[in-house]
Design a protein around this motif. Sequence first.
Motif, PDB file in Angstrom:
ATOM      1  N   GLU A 199      34.932  27.573 -18.164  1.00  0.00           N
ATOM      2  CA  GLU A 199      34.030  28.328 -17.298  1.00  0.00           C
ATOM      3  C   GLU A 199      34.612  29.678 -16.872  1.00  0.00           C
ATOM      4  O   GLU A 199      33.869  30.542 -16.406  1.00  0.00           O
ATOM      5  CB  GLU A 199      33.676  27.497 -16.067  1.00  0.00           C
ATOM      6  CG  GLU A 199      32.830  26.279 -16.407  1.00  0.00           C
ATOM      7  CD  GLU A 199      32.534  25.390 -15.219  1.00  0.00           C
ATOM      8  OE1 GLU A 199      33.042  25.669 -14.100  1.00  0.00           O
ATOM      9  OE2 GLU A 199      31.795  24.412 -15.385  1.00  0.00           O
ATOM     10  N   THR A 208      31.009  16.094 -12.632  1.00  0.00           N
ATOM     11  CA  THR A 208      30.087  16.286 -11.515  1.00  0.00           C
ATOM     12  C   THR A 208      30.548  17.315 -10.485  1.00  0.00           C
ATOM     13  O   THR A 208      29.757  17.715  -9.636  1.00  0.00           O
ATOM     14  CB  THR A 208      29.858  14.948 -10.792  1.00  0.00           C
ATOM     15  OG1 THR A 208      31.130  14.454 -10.324  1.00  0.00           O
ATOM     16  CG2 THR A 208      29.220  13.917 -11.717  1.00  0.00           C
ATOM     17  N   MET A 254      31.214  20.323  -8.177  1.00  0.00           N
ATOM     18  CA  MET A 254      30.475  21.556  -7.865  1.00  0.00           C
ATOM     19  C   MET A 254      29.199  21.700  -8.688  1.00  0.00           C
ATOM     20  O   MET A 254      28.952  22.717  -9.346  1.00  0.00           O
ATOM     21  CB  MET A 254      31.374  22.779  -8.039  1.00  0.00           C
ATOM     22  CG  MET A 254      32.483  22.846  -7.019  1.00  0.00           C
ATOM     23  SD  MET A 254      33.459  24.344  -7.102  1.00  0.00           S
ATOM     24  CE  MET A 254      32.264  25.560  -6.587  1.00  0.00           C
ATOM     25  N   GLY A 255      28.372  20.665  -8.672  1.00  0.00           N
ATOM     26  CA  GLY A 255      27.081  20.747  -9.338  1.00  0.00           C
ATOM     27  C   GLY A 255      27.086  20.358 -10.804  1.00  0.00           C
ATOM     28  O   GLY A 255      26.061  20.389 -11.455  1.00  0.00           O
ATOM     29  N   GLY A 256      28.246  20.014 -11.333  1.00  0.00           N
ATOM     30  CA  GLY A 256      28.310  19.565 -12.713  1.00  0.00           C
ATOM     31  C   GLY A 256      28.622  20.667 -13.703  1.00  0.00           C
ATOM     32  O   GLY A 256      28.707  21.838 -13.359  1.00  0.00           O
ATOM     33  N   ARG A 279      28.171  23.317 -16.541  1.00  0.00           N
ATOM     34  CA  ARG A 279      27.114  24.242 -16.960  1.00  0.00           C
ATOM     35  C   ARG A 279      26.998  24.227 -18.477  1.00  0.00           C
ATOM     36  O   ARG A 279      27.999  24.228 -19.171  1.00  0.00           O
ATOM     37  CB  ARG A 279      27.452  25.664 -16.508  1.00  0.00           C
ATOM     38  CG  ARG A 279      27.486  25.815 -15.022  1.00  0.00           C
ATOM     39  CD  ARG A 279      27.834  27.235 -14.643  1.00  0.00           C
ATOM     40  NE  ARG A 279      28.801  27.136 -13.545  1.00  0.00           N
ATOM     41  CZ  ARG A 279      29.846  27.913 -13.387  1.00  0.00           C
ATOM     42  NH1 ARG A 279      30.099  28.876 -14.246  1.00  0.00           N
ATOM     43  NH2 ARG A 279      30.657  27.759 -12.368  1.00  0.00           N
TER      44      ARG A 279
END
Length: 158
Positions: free
Chosen positions: A130, A150, A152-154, A156
């Motif tokens: 990332e 999972t 911080m929102g999973g 990307r």
Amino acid sequence: MAEKLAPEERHSFVHDGKTVFEWDQTLEEVNIYINLPPNVHSKQFHCKIQSKHIEVGIKGNPPYLNHDLTSPVKTDSSFWTLEDDIMHITLQKRDKGQTWASPILGEGQLDPYSSDLEQKRLMLQRFQEENPGFDFSQAQFTGNCPDPRTFMGGIRNG
């Protein structure tokens, strides 16, 4: 830089004192390595990968492996090859970032310490993916490592 976070060593699945296979994992895949027996023609080997099951063996014989997988895989992007007397099976994880304790459901689970190290390495792989301009190879976690799938929102996609 991502190469620095690649698996450093393979885990061994041992049964009755013999290594059945070795394995490692990345964020996206689990790799299984099986040493092939000598004097068997490559066309005699078979490998059937299903979303939750794997079967490996020599045609006309009982399977060498015939087990459920720890988690589902993407069958359309999972495959196997034969290289230098080793069968290399690449299983594409359906849930990218999930830490597998073993490829085989309920068998050869990593001990809690090794499983924690795997989860930390996969989390750092995710950070590296990332944030490609940064080097996370020397980063460390204090305390419990979050779940790379999972956190911080999973993960990307794209």
